[in-house]
Design a protein around this motif. Sequence first.
Motif, PDB file in Angstrom:
ATOM      1  N   PRO A  34      -7.775  -5.360   3.161  1.00 54.58           N
ATOM      2  CA  PRO A  34      -6.333  -5.111   3.112  1.00 54.58           C
ATOM      3  C   PRO A  34      -5.946  -4.303   4.347  1.00 54.58           C
ATOM      4  O   PRO A  34      -6.766  -3.564   4.892  1.00 54.58           O
ATOM      5  N   ILE A  65      -0.446   0.638   2.678  1.00 53.66           N
ATOM      6  CA  ILE A  65      -1.513  -0.353   2.542  1.00 53.66           C
ATOM      7  C   ILE A  65      -0.921  -1.557   1.838  1.00 53.66           C
ATOM      8  O   ILE A  65      -0.342  -1.421   0.764  1.00 53.66           O
ATOM      9  N   ASP A  67      -1.232  -5.918   0.815  1.00 55.49           N
ATOM     10  CA  ASP A  67      -2.167  -7.007   0.568  1.00 55.49           C
ATOM     11  C   ASP A  67      -2.333  -7.864   1.818  1.00 55.49           C
ATOM     12  O   ASP A  67      -1.419  -8.030   2.602  1.00 55.49           O
ATOM     13  N   GLU A  86       9.107  -4.902  -0.498  1.00 53.91           N
ATOM     14  CA  GLU A  86       8.557  -3.617  -0.942  1.00 53.91           C
ATOM     15  C   GLU A  86       7.467  -3.810  -1.986  1.00 53.91           C
ATOM     16  O   GLU A  86       6.460  -3.119  -1.993  1.00 53.91           O
ATOM     17  N   LYS A  87       7.649  -4.801  -2.849  1.00 53.32           N
ATOM     18  CA  LYS A  87       6.660  -5.015  -3.916  1.00 53.32           C
ATOM     19  C   LYS A  87       5.309  -5.509  -3.391  1.00 53.32           C
ATOM     20  O   LYS A  87       4.328  -5.553  -4.139  1.00 53.32           O
ATOM     21  N   ASP A  88       5.247  -5.920  -2.121  1.00 53.61           N
ATOM     22  CA  ASP A  88       3.973  -6.349  -1.541  1.00 53.61           C
ATOM     23  C   ASP A  88       3.140  -5.168  -1.057  1.00 53.61           C
ATOM     24  O   ASP A  88       1.990  -5.344  -0.638  1.00 53.61           O
ATOM     25  N   VAL A  89       3.738  -3.981  -1.071  1.00 56.88           N
ATOM     26  CA  VAL A  89       2.992  -2.777  -0.677  1.00 56.88           C
ATOM     27  C   VAL A  89       2.232  -2.260  -1.890  1.00 56.88           C
ATOM     28  O   VAL A  89       2.807  -2.082  -2.962  1.00 56.88           O
ATOM     29  N   MET A  90       0.927  -2.054  -1.731  1.00 54.11           N
ATOM     30  CA  MET A  90       0.095  -1.615  -2.849  1.00 54.11           C
ATOM     31  C   MET A  90       0.117  -0.104  -3.020  1.00 54.11           C
ATOM     32  O   MET A  90       0.174   0.407  -4.129  1.00 54.11           O
ATOM     33  N   ALA A  91       0.056   0.617  -1.912  1.00 54.57           N
ATOM     34  CA  ALA A  91      -0.005   2.076  -2.017  1.00 54.57           C
ATOM     35  C   ALA A  91       0.480   2.717  -0.725  1.00 54.57           C
ATOM     36  O   ALA A  91       0.448   2.104   0.348  1.00 54.57           O
ATOM     37  N   ILE A  92       0.933   3.958  -0.856  1.00 58.52           N
ATOM     38  CA  ILE A  92       1.318   4.768   0.292  1.00 58.52           C
ATOM     39  C   ILE A  92       0.172   5.737   0.573  1.00 58.52           C
ATOM     40  O   ILE A  92      -0.407   6.306  -0.350  1.00 58.52           O
ATOM     41  N   VAL A  93      -0.173   5.914   1.853  1.00 57.23           N
ATOM     42  CA  VAL A  93      -1.229   6.849   2.236  1.00 57.23           C
ATOM     43  C   VAL A  93      -0.585   8.188   2.540  1.00 57.23           C
ATOM     44  O   VAL A  93       0.267   8.287   3.430  1.00 57.23           O
TER      45      VAL A  93
ATOM     46  N   MET B   1      -4.644  11.025   0.583  1.00 57.21           N
ATOM     47  CA  MET B   1      -4.698  10.461  -0.776  1.00 57.21           C
ATOM     48  C   MET B   1      -3.873   9.182  -0.862  1.00 57.21           C
ATOM     49  O   MET B   1      -2.857   9.042  -0.194  1.00 57.21           O
ATOM     50  N   LEU B   2      -4.298   8.244  -1.696  1.00 56.40           N
ATOM     51  CA  LEU B   2      -3.541   7.009  -1.905  1.00 56.40           C
ATOM     52  C   LEU B   2      -2.609   7.156  -3.100  1.00 56.40           C
ATOM     53  O   LEU B   2      -3.021   7.601  -4.165  1.00 56.40           O
ATOM     54  N   LYS B   3      -1.339   6.770  -2.922  1.00 55.06           N
ATOM     55  CA  LYS B   3      -0.345   6.859  -3.995  1.00 55.06           C
ATOM     56  C   LYS B   3       0.118   5.442  -4.352  1.00 55.06           C
ATOM     57  O   LYS B   3       0.853   4.817  -3.590  1.00 55.06           O
ATOM     58  N   PRO B   4      -0.319   4.921  -5.511  1.00 53.92           N
ATOM     59  CA  PRO B   4       0.040   3.544  -5.869  1.00 53.92           C
ATOM     60  C   PRO B   4       1.548   3.389  -6.040  1.00 53.92           C
ATOM     61  O   PRO B   4       2.228   4.316  -6.471  1.00 53.92           O
ATOM     62  N   LEU B   5       2.055   2.215  -5.722  1.00 57.68           N
ATOM     63  CA  LEU B   5       3.493   1.951  -5.810  1.00 57.68           C
ATOM     64  C   LEU B   5       3.861   1.263  -7.123  1.00 57.68           C
ATOM     65  O   LEU B   5       3.136   0.419  -7.626  1.00 57.68           O
ATOM     66  N   ARG B   8       1.610   0.293 -10.400  1.00 58.15           N
ATOM     67  CA  ARG B   8       0.215   0.113 -10.025  1.00 58.15           C
ATOM     68  C   ARG B   8      -0.611   1.360 -10.358  1.00 58.15           C
ATOM     69  O   ARG B   8      -0.091   2.473 -10.438  1.00 58.15           O
TER      70      ARG B   8
END
Lengths: 94, 94, 94, 94, 94, 94, 94
Positions: A34, A65, A67, A86-93, B1-5, B8
Amino acid sequence: MLKPLGDRILVKVDEEKEQTVGGIVLANNAKEKPQTGEVVAIGTGERTPDGKDIPMTIKKGDKVIYDKYAGSEVKYDGQDYLVMHEKDVMAIVE
Amino acid sequence: MLKPLGDRILVKVDEEKEQTVGGIVLANNAKEKPQTGEVVAIGTGERTPDGKDIPMTIKKGDKVIYDKYAGSEVKYDGQDYLVMHEKDVMAIVE
Amino acid sequence: MLKPLGDRILVKVDEEKEQTVGGIVLANNAKEKPQTGEVVAIGTGERTPDGKDIPMTIKKGDKVIYDKYAGSEVKYDGQDYLVMHEKDVMAIVE
Amino acid sequence: MLKPLGDRILVKVDEEKEQTVGGIVLANNAKEKPQTGEVVAIGTGERTPDGKDIPMTIKKGDKVIYDKYAGSEVKYDGQDYLVMHEKDVMAIVE
Amino acid sequence: MLKPLGDRILVKVDEEKEQTVGGIVLANNAKEKPQTGEVVAIGTGERTPDGKDIPMTIKKGDKVIYDKYAGSEVKYDGQDYLVMHEKDVMAIVE
Amino acid sequence: MLKPLGDRILVKVDEEKEQTVGGIVLANNAKEKPQTGEVVAIGTGERTPDGKDIPMTIKKGDKVIYDKYAGSEVKYDGQDYLVMHEKDVMAIVE
Amino acid sequence: MLKPLGDRILVKVDEEKEQTVGGIVLANNAKEKPQTGEVVAIGTGERTPDGKDIPMTIKKGDKVIYDKYAGSEVKYDGQDYLVMHEKDVMAIVE
């Protein structure tokens, strides 16, 4: 400047670090990881049937991050971007 | 740290116990079992058309059983995680 | 203990009665019949966009008939279970 | 007794009348006709997001015509039934 | 004049700049880039079940970037246009 | 009598006029035309999540044109009918 | 007269102008252009779950451009028509 529409975001993709072994650049792995990038612009949010825009969760400057098949490539001013929902984003670092 | 959106969650996958017979490591079974892990981070919930977030059922620290094809793999700080939607979790182990 | 999420139920599958002819165990029929089991745990119900949970119809202890492709297999404490959505149950045996 | 769930009904399928010519039983036609049966049990109706059940249109005792691929076969007490959704019934025979 | 229906827009596609090397016109790349154009007409917005039209975000005169498979080609008065849904536009160029 | 369920209608299909040339019956064209018939019974309308039935637009006695793949064939009292959803009717012939 | 149902319209297709070169009729291009016609009848609008009809945007007499695969062919009184949904119309020619 590019202004994403609806719930889209504009992502400046992080540069790929070359994997080297003793100075030799290795071919990319067939199964890609990813990917990550920085959000440089955001839309006004998805427009609902009531005509209102749902506020975005992601902010300009966020490291994200996403997909590996997310988004469409856009070239602008000699720079490569990805436009994605926006929904294609899995997580914020953070 | 990873913050899921959104809805998720970030799951630290349990380590696979090697199946051994007299010290010989056995090949994995072709038909894999559902997997388990620990939830290390959760999103703020799915955003509805009203702009509100539906509260999550799963909490940080929960042990979860998820379907074997759930989630996308994410590598962060040398550790493997799965990012999945809350609805992909079948049950919590209490 | 396993706690199913959302509108899921945990079913302890009834043991298959071996079909015998004069003591000889017969191979299973290629076209399997719908199956039955006992509900040993239920979720809190499907969460609606309003953040409320729709009450479950099925109760713990119910004997259920489910479609033959319903559910995912889960092994827990040496016992096989099926985790399925309430809507995959066709009928309750009273 | 079997109690169908949600908007399902339990149908006792009408016996197939053998087509004979001069006493010879004819093979079934490759293209089967829609089928008929009697409703022996009904569910409490489809549960809506509000947690209410939509009343059923079909009543116990109704003779129904259903599409030829409707329903799942269930064997109970040595009798064959079909469990199907109310919407799979095309018409009631009055 | 063409008046797009619902949430459609009429786009005058930007002319393709020929890629030349020393005066030789090069063949197009197999993998085409996303394309750009100018919005010359907009619809009244998507009609909701309430019979209201959701206001458009895009205005006449906007420069837009759209996905490369978006829209249907329309020829009118000797000019080629694309008719597409507003949601097929990825970003506005400001 | 057959009573269609929900938003279904019962259509008595118009008899096919044989195409003849000089008394010779011609084979049907491979690409069939849309078909017509008379509505002999209607349902009570589609039941909404509120438990109300949406009134039907089509009335008993209407002559209808329906798409050539619409409906399921039903034989009743030696007569062939089509049972179809109201939305499969394209137009009423007045 | 034909009366389209719901959100359907009845379109009298414009006659195809034969493309000729020096009096020779040319074969049609393999990739057909979007087509045009005149609206000769409209439905009462799509019926919503509330039982109301959403007003039509298109009026009788409108010249429309529709997608090349839109609609079903209907022959009535020796004239060919297309019956299509309003949403299949891309633009009105004013």
